[in-house]
Scaffold this motif. Structure first.
Motif, PDB file in Angstrom:
ATOM      1  N   PHE A 146      -4.616  12.548  -5.214  1.00 40.93           N
ATOM      2  CA  PHE A 146      -5.128  11.322  -5.839  1.00 40.93           C
ATOM      3  C   PHE A 146      -4.758  10.068  -5.057  1.00 40.93           C
ATOM      4  O   PHE A 146      -5.625   9.214  -4.818  1.00 40.93           O
ATOM      5  CB  PHE A 146      -4.645  11.226  -7.289  1.00 40.93           C
ATOM      6  N   PRO A 147      -3.509   9.869  -4.642  1.00 38.49           N
ATOM      7  CA  PRO A 147      -3.218   8.666  -3.844  1.00 38.49           C
ATOM      8  C   PRO A 147      -3.920   8.644  -2.493  1.00 38.49           C
ATOM      9  O   PRO A 147      -4.225   7.567  -1.980  1.00 38.49           O
ATOM     10  CB  PRO A 147      -1.691   8.698  -3.689  1.00 38.49           C
ATOM     11  N   LEU A 192      -1.073  -7.711 -13.617  1.00 39.02           N
ATOM     12  CA  LEU A 192      -0.844  -7.320 -15.004  1.00 39.02           C
ATOM     13  C   LEU A 192       0.439  -6.520 -15.153  1.00 39.02           C
ATOM     14  O   LEU A 192       1.152  -6.647 -16.155  1.00 39.02           O
ATOM     15  CB  LEU A 192      -2.039  -6.508 -15.522  1.00 39.02           C
ATOM     16  N   TYR A 193       0.763  -5.692 -14.160  1.00 37.60           N
ATOM     17  CA  TYR A 193       1.965  -4.854 -14.201  1.00 37.60           C
ATOM     18  C   TYR A 193       3.044  -5.349 -13.232  1.00 37.60           C
ATOM     19  O   TYR A 193       4.111  -4.743 -13.149  1.00 37.60           O
ATOM     20  CB  TYR A 193       1.607  -3.405 -13.872  1.00 37.60           C
ATOM     21  N   ALA A 194       2.753  -6.407 -12.495  1.00 35.15           N
ATOM     22  CA  ALA A 194       3.688  -6.986 -11.513  1.00 35.15           C
ATOM     23  C   ALA A 194       4.188  -5.926 -10.541  1.00 35.15           C
ATOM     24  O   ALA A 194       5.359  -5.914 -10.151  1.00 35.15           O
ATOM     25  CB  ALA A 194       4.872  -7.650 -12.227  1.00 35.15           C
ATOM     26  N   SER A 195       3.315  -5.031 -10.147  1.00 34.97           N
ATOM     27  CA  SER A 195       3.729  -3.935  -9.268  1.00 34.97           C
ATOM     28  C   SER A 195       2.562  -3.486  -8.400  1.00 34.97           C
ATOM     29  O   SER A 195       1.386  -3.761  -8.704  1.00 34.97           O
ATOM     30  CB  SER A 195       4.244  -2.750 -10.095  1.00 34.97           C
ATOM     31  N   CYS A 196       2.896  -2.798  -7.332  1.00 36.27           N
ATOM     32  CA  CYS A 196       1.895  -2.216  -6.442  1.00 36.27           C
ATOM     33  C   CYS A 196       1.480  -0.862  -7.007  1.00 36.27           C
ATOM     34  O   CYS A 196       2.310   0.048  -7.123  1.00 36.27           O
ATOM     35  CB  CYS A 196       2.465  -2.063  -5.036  1.00 36.27           C
ATOM     36  N   THR A 197       0.222  -0.738  -7.334  1.00 34.60           N
ATOM     37  CA  THR A 197      -0.253   0.468  -8.007  1.00 34.60           C
ATOM     38  C   THR A 197      -1.751   0.608  -7.751  1.00 34.60           C
ATOM     39  O   THR A 197      -2.311  -0.064  -6.882  1.00 34.60           O
ATOM     40  CB  THR A 197       0.040   0.371  -9.518  1.00 34.60           C
ATOM     41  N   LEU A 198      -2.402   1.491  -8.502  1.00 34.47           N
ATOM     42  CA  LEU A 198      -3.854   1.619  -8.400  1.00 34.47           C
ATOM     43  C   LEU A 198      -4.513   0.313  -8.831  1.00 34.47           C
ATOM     44  O   LEU A 198      -4.235  -0.204  -9.923  1.00 34.47           O
ATOM     45  CB  LEU A 198      -4.343   2.768  -9.282  1.00 34.47           C
ATOM     46  N   HIS A 241       0.823  -1.208   0.000  1.00 30.91           N
ATOM     47  CA  HIS A 241       0.000   0.000   0.000  1.00 30.91           C
ATOM     48  C   HIS A 241       0.861   1.264   0.000  1.00 30.91           C
ATOM     49  O   HIS A 241       0.556   2.242  -0.706  1.00 30.91           O
ATOM     50  CB  HIS A 241      -0.925  -0.008   1.216  1.00 30.91           C
ATOM     51  N   ILE A 242       1.947   1.237   0.764  1.00 27.78           N
ATOM     52  CA  ILE A 242       2.851   2.395   0.807  1.00 27.78           C
ATOM     53  C   ILE A 242       3.504   2.613  -0.555  1.00 27.78           C
ATOM     54  O   ILE A 242       3.568   3.737  -1.075  1.00 27.78           O
ATOM     55  CB  ILE A 242       3.925   2.206   1.898  1.00 27.78           C
ATOM     56  N   VAL A 243       3.992   1.526  -1.161  1.00 28.14           N
ATOM     57  CA  VAL A 243       4.662   1.626  -2.463  1.00 28.14           C
ATOM     58  C   VAL A 243       3.669   2.050  -3.548  1.00 28.14           C
ATOM     59  O   VAL A 243       3.997   2.856  -4.425  1.00 28.14           O
ATOM     60  CB  VAL A 243       5.333   0.288  -2.813  1.00 28.14           C
ATOM     61  N   GLY A 244       2.438   1.525  -3.491  1.00 31.39           N
ATOM     62  CA  GLY A 244       1.421   1.937  -4.452  1.00 31.39           C
ATOM     63  C   GLY A 244       1.052   3.410  -4.304  1.00 31.39           C
ATOM     64  O   GLY A 244       0.821   4.105  -5.296  1.00 31.39           O
ATOM     65  N   PHE A 245       0.996   3.865  -3.064  1.00 33.63           N
ATOM     66  CA  PHE A 245       0.755   5.287  -2.796  1.00 33.63           C
ATOM     67  C   PHE A 245       1.867   6.130  -3.410  1.00 33.63           C
ATOM     68  O   PHE A 245       1.616   7.144  -4.080  1.00 33.63           O
ATOM     69  CB  PHE A 245       0.671   5.514  -1.288  1.00 33.63           C
ATOM     70  N   LEU A 246       3.118   5.711  -3.181  1.00 31.09           N
ATOM     71  CA  LEU A 246       4.267   6.446  -3.720  1.00 31.09           C
ATOM     72  C   LEU A 246       4.267   6.443  -5.242  1.00 31.09           C
ATOM     73  O   LEU A 246       4.590   7.455  -5.863  1.00 31.09           O
ATOM     74  CB  LEU A 246       5.573   5.832  -3.204  1.00 31.09           C
ATOM     75  N   GLU A 247       3.905   5.310  -5.840  1.00 33.29           N
ATOM     76  CA  GLU A 247       3.911   5.218  -7.306  1.00 33.29           C
ATOM     77  C   GLU A 247       2.962   6.238  -7.922  1.00 33.29           C
ATOM     78  O   GLU A 247       3.304   6.937  -8.882  1.00 33.29           O
ATOM     79  CB  GLU A 247       3.524   3.798  -7.716  1.00 33.29           C
ATOM     80  N   THR A 248       1.768   6.354  -7.363  1.00 34.13           N
ATOM     81  CA  THR A 248       0.796   7.315  -7.879  1.00 34.13           C
ATOM     82  C   THR A 248       1.259   8.746  -7.652  1.00 34.13           C
ATOM     83  O   THR A 248       1.168   9.598  -8.548  1.00 34.13           O
ATOM     84  CB  THR A 248      -0.569   7.098  -7.198  1.00 34.13           C
ATOM     85  N   VAL A 296     -13.566   3.537 -12.337  1.00 31.85           N
ATOM     86  CA  VAL A 296     -13.395   3.973 -13.728  1.00 31.85           C
ATOM     87  C   VAL A 296     -13.395   5.496 -13.808  1.00 31.85           C
ATOM     88  O   VAL A 296     -12.550   6.101 -14.497  1.00 31.85           O
ATOM     89  CB  VAL A 296     -14.519   3.381 -14.611  1.00 31.85           C
ATOM     90  N   ILE A 297     -14.321   6.130 -13.105  1.00 32.07           N
ATOM     91  CA  ILE A 297     -14.377   7.603 -13.099  1.00 32.07           C
ATOM     92  C   ILE A 297     -13.107   8.176 -12.482  1.00 32.07           C
ATOM     93  O   ILE A 297     -12.507   9.128 -13.010  1.00 32.07           O
ATOM     94  CB  ILE A 297     -15.627   8.088 -12.349  1.00 32.07           C
ATOM     95  N   PHE A 298     -12.692   7.598 -11.363  1.00 29.72           N
ATOM     96  CA  PHE A 298     -11.477   8.085 -10.686  1.00 29.72           C
ATOM     97  C   PHE A 298     -10.259   7.943 -11.591  1.00 29.72           C
ATOM     98  O   PHE A 298      -9.453   8.878 -11.703  1.00 29.72           O
ATOM     99  CB  PHE A 298     -11.264   7.298  -9.398  1.00 29.72           C
ATOM    100  N   THR A 299     -10.115   6.801 -12.245  1.00 28.55           N
ATOM    101  CA  THR A 299      -8.960   6.566 -13.116  1.00 28.55           C
ATOM    102  C   THR A 299      -8.959   7.537 -14.290  1.00 28.55           C
ATOM    103  O   THR A 299      -7.910   8.076 -14.671  1.00 28.55           O
ATOM    104  CB  THR A 299      -8.954   5.120 -13.629  1.00 28.55           C
TER     105      THR A 299
END
Length: 337
Positions: A137-138, A152-158, A80-87, A170-173
């Motif tokens: 956004f994050p 699909l992306y092998a990573s922590c993300t949205l 969750h932390i890494v996904g937050f940082l990625e965004t 979908v709206i948020f993205t």
């Protein structure tokens, strides 16, 4: 691991090493050169370098682990932390490039009023907005549990795991990519095309003066005339090449990933997992290209890192000469005794 996964893992490792070296070098130049620190664009470049370094040491290693193990690396809290940082970092990097383009636009189109329109205070306000924009956004995604490991992306993300939230996600993205990628691209295109227009205007003026001079100098050697015409051609191409690089690298690196994220929202189209990781690697490649596009290939940065290298080599040569001269000096003393 399949051969494709081995290749993708190798690509991520190379991107990590080159990105770390290049961005650290930019940071060293910033700390070493007082002239670079005095310039307002240096704040935007420092912010971009900070985002790139954090992306390199935090996000890219976990993507590498995700490719190798085909599962979430670490626990949910770390992901969750890494996904937050990625965004946050991706949005901040895009806005940093937009801010640099605005700075160049003001400097070229309004040169006489540049220092009054782009001061440190103005740059700090722009940076404050960029951070506020990037972190909003994050925060929303994390509060709605839309951050996690995406195979699909092998990573922590949205990532949305709940089907009942599909419409909201979908709206948020769509809003997220519109106000990050699309907004930054529009700013880049508008500002740099204005810069290119001014650059071409000045090139035409210089070309007219050059041609008038060549006509007046009837006794000029043909080789000199040829060099002048070649310089005219290079001058016209230089601005176009630079601006094409700024806009082209932005589109080439980010567009495949953003389009894939948007297409993914449709349940009709199936996306291959290898393409998902490739698009992610393309987005990571912007972390590698930014130091060269915006910093290291510029004359001021070239001179600075060459000075750093020369200083290091000079210091090491002095130390080595001192070490070699010490035993020689000792032998002379023994002979004198």
């Amino acid at each position: 691991m399949s051969i494709w996964e081995v290749i993708l893992a190798f690509v991520v490792v190379v991107l990590m090493l080159v990105a770390l070296l290049a961005n650290v070098l930019v940071l060293m130049c910033f700390l070493y050169s007082a002239d670079i620190r005095k310039q307002v664009p240096g704040l935007f470049i420092l912010n971009l370098t900070f985002c790139n370094l954090l992306m390199t040491v935090a996000n890219m290693p976990l993507t590498l682990a995700g490719i190798i193990y085909k599962s979430q690396p670490g626990g949910d809290h770390i992901c969750h932390i890494v996904g937050f940082l990625e965004t946050f970092l991706t949005t901040n990097s895009m806005l940093s490039m937009a801010a640099l383009s605005i700075d160049r636009w003001i400097a070229v189109v309004f040169p006489l009023s540049y220092h009054s329109k782009m001061r440190y205070r103005d740059a700090a306000l722009i940076l404050s907005y960029m951070w506020l924009h990037s972190v909003s956004f994050p925060i929303v995604a994390a509060s709605l549990s839309w951050v996690g490991f995406h195979h699909l992306y092998a990573s922590c993300t949205l990532y949305n795991k709940r089907p009942e939230d599909r419409t909201q996600f979908v709206i948020f993205t769509g809003v997220f990519h519109t106000l990050s990628f699309l907004l930054s691209l529009i700013v880049l295109c508008f500002t740099y095309l204005k810069v290119l227009k001014v650059a071409r205007f000045h090139c035409k003026r210089i070309d007219v003066i050059t041609m008038q001079t060549l006509v007046l100098l009837v006794d000029i050697h043909p080789s000199v005339r040829e060099r002048c015409l070649e310089e005219q051609k290079r001058r016209r191409q230089r601005a176009t090449r630079k601006i094409s690089t700024f806009i082209g690298t932005f589109i080439l690196c980010f567009a495949p990933y953003v389009i894939t994220r948007l297409v993914e929202l449709s349940s009709v189209v199936h996306i291959n997992s290898h393409w998902g990781i490739i698009s992610k690697c393309l987005a990571y490649s912007k972390v590698v290209s930014d130091p060269f596009v915006y910093s290291l290939l510029r004359h001021q940065y070239k001179k600075t890192w060459k000075d750093i290298i020369n200083k290091i080599l000079k210091r090491s040569s002095i130390n080595s000469s001192a070490l070699t001269s010490e035993p020689h000096h000792r032998n002379i003393l023994q002979l004198n005794e």
